[in-house]
Design a protein around this motif. Structure first.
Motif, PDB file in Angstrom:
ATOM      1  N   TYR A  60       0.847  -1.184   0.000  1.00 30.11           N
ATOM      2  CA  TYR A  60       0.000   0.000   0.000  1.00 30.11           C
ATOM      3  C   TYR A  60       0.884   1.236   0.000  1.00 30.11           C
ATOM      4  O   TYR A  60       1.995   1.222   0.532  1.00 30.11           O
ATOM      5  N   VAL A  61       0.385   2.299  -0.594  1.00 30.41           N
ATOM      6  CA  VAL A  61       1.118   3.556  -0.650  1.00 30.41           C
ATOM      7  C   VAL A  61       0.680   4.418   0.532  1.00 30.41           C
ATOM      8  O   VAL A  61      -0.512   4.585   0.785  1.00 30.41           O
ATOM      9  N   ASN A  62       1.680   4.927   1.250  1.00 24.50           N
ATOM     10  CA  ASN A  62       1.399   5.910   2.290  1.00 24.50           C
ATOM     11  C   ASN A  62       2.247   7.148   2.013  1.00 24.50           C
ATOM     12  O   ASN A  62       2.791   7.295   0.921  1.00 24.50           O
ATOM     13  N   GLU A  63       2.378   8.023   3.002  1.00 26.48           N
ATOM     14  CA  GLU A  63       3.057   9.298   2.783  1.00 26.48           C
ATOM     15  C   GLU A  63       4.577   9.182   2.679  1.00 26.48           C
ATOM     16  O   GLU A  63       5.252  10.164   2.377  1.00 26.48           O
ATOM     17  N   HIS A  64       5.145   7.995   2.885  1.00 24.97           N
ATOM     18  CA  HIS A  64       6.597   7.797   2.791  1.00 24.97           C
ATOM     19  C   HIS A  64       6.917   6.815   1.665  1.00 24.97           C
ATOM     20  O   HIS A  64       6.191   5.840   1.460  1.00 24.97           O
ATOM     21  N   TYR A  65       8.026   7.059   0.978  1.00 27.21           N
ATOM     22  CA  TYR A  65       8.454   6.142  -0.080  1.00 27.21           C
ATOM     23  C   TYR A  65       8.580   4.717   0.460  1.00 27.21           C
ATOM     24  O   TYR A  65       9.317   4.477   1.432  1.00 27.21           O
ATOM     25  N   ASP A  66       7.878   3.789  -0.146  1.00 24.60           N
ATOM     26  CA  ASP A  66       8.061   2.350   0.072  1.00 24.60           C
ATOM     27  C   ASP A  66       7.877   1.894   1.513  1.00 24.60           C
ATOM     28  O   ASP A  66       8.457   0.897   1.931  1.00 24.60           O
ATOM     29  N   GLU A  67       7.056   2.602   2.282  1.00 26.00           N
ATOM     30  CA  GLU A  67       6.865   2.225   3.681  1.00 26.00           C
ATOM     31  C   GLU A  67       5.445   1.771   4.007  1.00 26.00           C
ATOM     32  O   GLU A  67       5.153   1.415   5.149  1.00 26.00           O
ATOM     33  N   GLY A  68       4.548   1.749   3.038  1.00 26.43           N
ATOM     34  CA  GLY A  68       3.184   1.296   3.296  1.00 26.43           C
ATOM     35  C   GLY A  68       3.142  -0.198   3.573  1.00 26.43           C
ATOM     36  O   GLY A  68       4.091  -0.936   3.269  1.00 26.43           O
ATOM     37  N   GLY A  69       2.051  -0.646   4.142  1.00 25.61           N
ATOM     38  CA  GLY A  69       1.900  -2.050   4.505  1.00 25.61           C
ATOM     39  C   GLY A  69       2.127  -2.987   3.331  1.00 25.61           C
ATOM     40  O   GLY A  69       1.610  -2.769   2.243  1.00 25.61           O
ATOM     41  N   ILE A  70       2.896  -4.041   3.577  1.00 26.26           N
ATOM     42  CA  ILE A  70       3.209  -5.004   2.520  1.00 26.26           C
ATOM     43  C   ILE A  70       2.034  -5.949   2.324  1.00 26.26           C
ATOM     44  O   ILE A  70       1.509  -6.521   3.273  1.00 26.26           O
ATOM     45  N   ILE A  71       1.637  -6.102   1.075  1.00 24.89           N
ATOM     46  CA  ILE A  71       0.532  -6.971   0.686  1.00 24.89           C
ATOM     47  C   ILE A  71       1.060  -8.340   0.269  1.00 24.89           C
ATOM     48  O   ILE A  71       0.490  -9.375   0.586  1.00 24.89           O
ATOM     49  N   PHE A  72       2.187  -8.331  -0.471  1.00 23.11           N
ATOM     50  CA  PHE A  72       2.705  -9.568  -1.063  1.00 23.11           C
ATOM     51  C   PHE A  72       4.186  -9.399  -1.376  1.00 23.11           C
ATOM     52  O   PHE A  72       4.618  -8.312  -1.772  1.00 23.11           O
ATOM     53  N   GLN A  73       4.939 -10.481  -1.205  1.00 21.75           N
ATOM     54  CA  GLN A  73       6.334 -10.512  -1.656  1.00 21.75           C
ATOM     55  C   GLN A  73       6.605 -11.852  -2.327  1.00 21.75           C
ATOM     56  O   GLN A  73       6.020 -12.872  -1.952  1.00 21.75           O
ATOM     57  N   ALA A  74       7.468 -11.831  -3.317  1.00 23.19           N
ATOM     58  CA  ALA A  74       7.947 -13.049  -3.963  1.00 23.19           C
ATOM     59  C   ALA A  74       9.448 -12.891  -4.123  1.00 23.19           C
ATOM     60  O   ALA A  74       9.933 -11.798  -4.432  1.00 23.19           O
ATOM     61  N   ASN A  75      10.180 -13.974  -3.904  1.00 23.83           N
ATOM     62  CA  ASN A  75      11.629 -13.857  -3.996  1.00 23.83           C
ATOM     63  C   ASN A  75      12.182 -14.769  -5.077  1.00 23.83           C
ATOM     64  O   ASN A  75      11.521 -15.681  -5.557  1.00 23.83           O
ATOM     65  N   VAL A  76      13.438 -14.489  -5.424  1.00 23.50           N
ATOM     66  CA  VAL A  76      14.157 -15.263  -6.423  1.00 23.50           C
ATOM     67  C   VAL A  76      15.619 -15.346  -5.973  1.00 23.50           C
ATOM     68  O   VAL A  76      16.174 -14.373  -5.448  1.00 23.50           O
ATOM     69  N   ALA A  77      16.207 -16.524  -6.162  1.00 26.40           N
ATOM     70  CA  ALA A  77      17.604 -16.735  -5.780  1.00 26.40           C
ATOM     71  C   ALA A  77      18.532 -16.048  -6.782  1.00 26.40           C
ATOM     72  O   ALA A  77      18.221 -15.934  -7.966  1.00 26.40           O
ATOM     73  N   LEU A  78      19.675 -15.619  -6.266  1.00 27.29           N
ATOM     74  CA  LEU A  78      20.708 -15.016  -7.107  1.00 27.29           C
ATOM     75  C   LEU A  78      21.961 -15.879  -7.043  1.00 27.29           C
ATOM     76  O   LEU A  78      22.188 -16.590  -6.058  1.00 27.29           O
ATOM     77  N   THR A  79      22.770 -15.796  -8.086  1.00 27.57           N
ATOM     78  CA  THR A  79      24.041 -16.518  -8.120  1.00 27.57           C
ATOM     79  C   THR A  79      25.174 -15.509  -8.254  1.00 27.57           C
ATOM     80  O   THR A  79      24.951 -14.321  -8.525  1.00 27.57           O
ATOM     81  N   ASP A  80      26.386 -15.996  -8.117  1.00 24.51           N
ATOM     82  CA  ASP A  80      27.562 -15.132  -8.280  1.00 24.51           C
ATOM     83  C   ASP A  80      27.703 -14.640  -9.718  1.00 24.51           C
ATOM     84  O   ASP A  80      28.405 -13.671  -9.976  1.00 24.51           O
ATOM     85  N   GLN A  81      27.036 -15.310 -10.649  1.00 25.01           N
ATOM     86  CA  GLN A  81      27.108 -14.908 -12.060  1.00 25.01           C
ATOM     87  C   GLN A  81      26.098 -13.819 -12.413  1.00 25.01           C
ATOM     88  O   GLN A  81      26.161 -13.241 -13.496  1.00 25.01           O
ATOM     89  N   ASP A  82      25.158 -13.536 -11.529  1.00 19.70           N
ATOM     90  CA  ASP A  82      24.148 -12.526 -11.842  1.00 19.70           C
ATOM     91  C   ASP A  82      24.768 -11.140 -11.980  1.00 19.70           C
ATOM     92  O   ASP A  82      25.740 -10.798 -11.304  1.00 19.70           O
ATOM     93  N   THR A  83      24.180 -10.370 -12.870  1.00 16.10           N
ATOM     94  CA  THR A  83      24.564  -8.977 -13.104  1.00 16.10           C
ATOM     95  C   THR A  83      23.324  -8.127 -12.827  1.00 16.10           C
ATOM     96  O   THR A  83      22.213  -8.668 -12.721  1.00 16.10           O
ATOM     97  N   PRO A  84      23.455  -6.809 -12.759  1.00 17.54           N
ATOM     98  CA  PRO A  84      22.252  -5.991 -12.611  1.00 17.54           C
ATOM     99  C   PRO A  84      21.214  -6.278 -13.708  1.00 17.54           C
ATOM    100  O   PRO A  84      20.014  -6.297 -13.446  1.00 17.54           O
ATOM    101  N   GLU A  85      21.689  -6.568 -14.903  1.00 12.12           N
ATOM    102  CA  GLU A  85      20.776  -6.839 -16.021  1.00 12.12           C
ATOM    103  C   GLU A  85      20.032  -8.166 -15.836  1.00 12.12           C
ATOM    104  O   GLU A  85      18.835  -8.251 -16.119  1.00 12.12           O
ATOM    105  N   THR A  86      20.726  -9.198 -15.364  1.00 12.86           N
ATOM    106  CA  THR A  86      20.034 -10.479 -15.152  1.00 12.86           C
ATOM    107  C   THR A  86      19.089 -10.383 -13.953  1.00 12.86           C
ATOM    108  O   THR A  86      18.034 -11.020 -13.950  1.00 12.86           O
ATOM    109  N   VAL A  87      19.462  -9.597 -12.959  1.00 13.71           N
ATOM    110  CA  VAL A  87      18.559  -9.367 -11.826  1.00 13.71           C
ATOM    111  C   VAL A  87      17.292  -8.681 -12.339  1.00 13.71           C
ATOM    112  O   VAL A  87      16.176  -9.063 -11.978  1.00 13.71           O
ATOM    113  N   ALA A  88      17.450  -7.676 -13.196  1.00 11.96           N
ATOM    114  CA  ALA A  88      16.297  -6.967 -13.764  1.00 11.96           C
ATOM    115  C   ALA A  88      15.375  -7.936 -14.502  1.00 11.96           C
ATOM    116  O   ALA A  88      14.146  -7.852 -14.377  1.00 11.96           O
TER     117      ALA A  88
END
Length: 187
Positions: free
Chosen positions: A138-166
């Motif tokens: 949810y959006v509140n008056e502060h950047y990125d501080e509103g209540g979290i509705i959902f999160q999903a994660n993904v594993a990273l490797t040593d070979q990842d770059t900013p582009e592969t993360v994107a």
């Protein structure tokens, strides 16, 4: 049918994904796209789907002009999909718990002013993180501080770059964002 208004500042891939997803349901429709960037690719994407676009200047977001346009639409949900400006208090107050944002990291990490897109992905690689993900909140008056509705994660490797993360983040966004919007609208 419920109404969704999307705010976006850039390429609009998430906005278009949401438009396509809801065009196939009887739950809701994207009825308008708002952007602060007159050269944003999201404009073309929205127009290709016959979605009206509102282009505004930053100062119009802060005065009542944008709020008045939103009030005429009377949306059930306002979705920030790659919208880079801080959302104004007057709109947040008018639509409590009806404005959501997607963030390309696992909040509360890598949130706040200036933390978006490749800035986040570079920081994650520089800090040698083993995972990252998305947060829908949810959006509140502060950047990125509103209540979290959902999160999903993904594993990273040593070979990842900013582009592969994107790329990994984009896959999570495309899969989960429309589903979470749908769930919120059905509640």
């Amino acid at each position: 049918m419920k109404k969704i208004v999307v705010f976006a500042s850039g390429s609009g891939t998430n906005a278009e994904n949401i438009i396509k997803y809801f065009s196939k349901t009887k739950i809701a429709n994207v009825v308008s796209v708002f952007t602060n960037n007159a050269s944003a690719k999201v404009i073309e994407r929205a127009e290709n789907h016959q979605i009206p676009v509102e282009i505004f200047e930053k100062n119009e977001l802060l005065d009542r002009n944008v709020l008045q346009k939103i009030e005429k639409i009377d949306p059930d949900l306002i979705v920030l999909a790659g919208f880079l400006l801080k959302f104004p208090d007057n709109i947040i107050e008018k639509y409590p718990n009806k404005i959501i944002n997607i963030h390309p990291a696992l909040l509360p990490n890598y949130g706040g002013k200036g933390m978006y897109g490749m800035h986040i992905h570079r920081a994650i690689i520089n800090n040698k993180e083993k995972e990252t993900g998305i947060s829908i909140h949810y959006v509140n008056e502060h950047y990125d501080e509103g209540g979290i509705i959902f999160q999903a994660n993904v594993a990273l490797t040593d070979q990842d770059t900013p582009e592969t993360v994107a790329e990994k983040i984009h896959e999570l966004e495309q899969k989960h964002f429309p589903e979470i919007i749908s769930r919120l609208l059905e509640e």
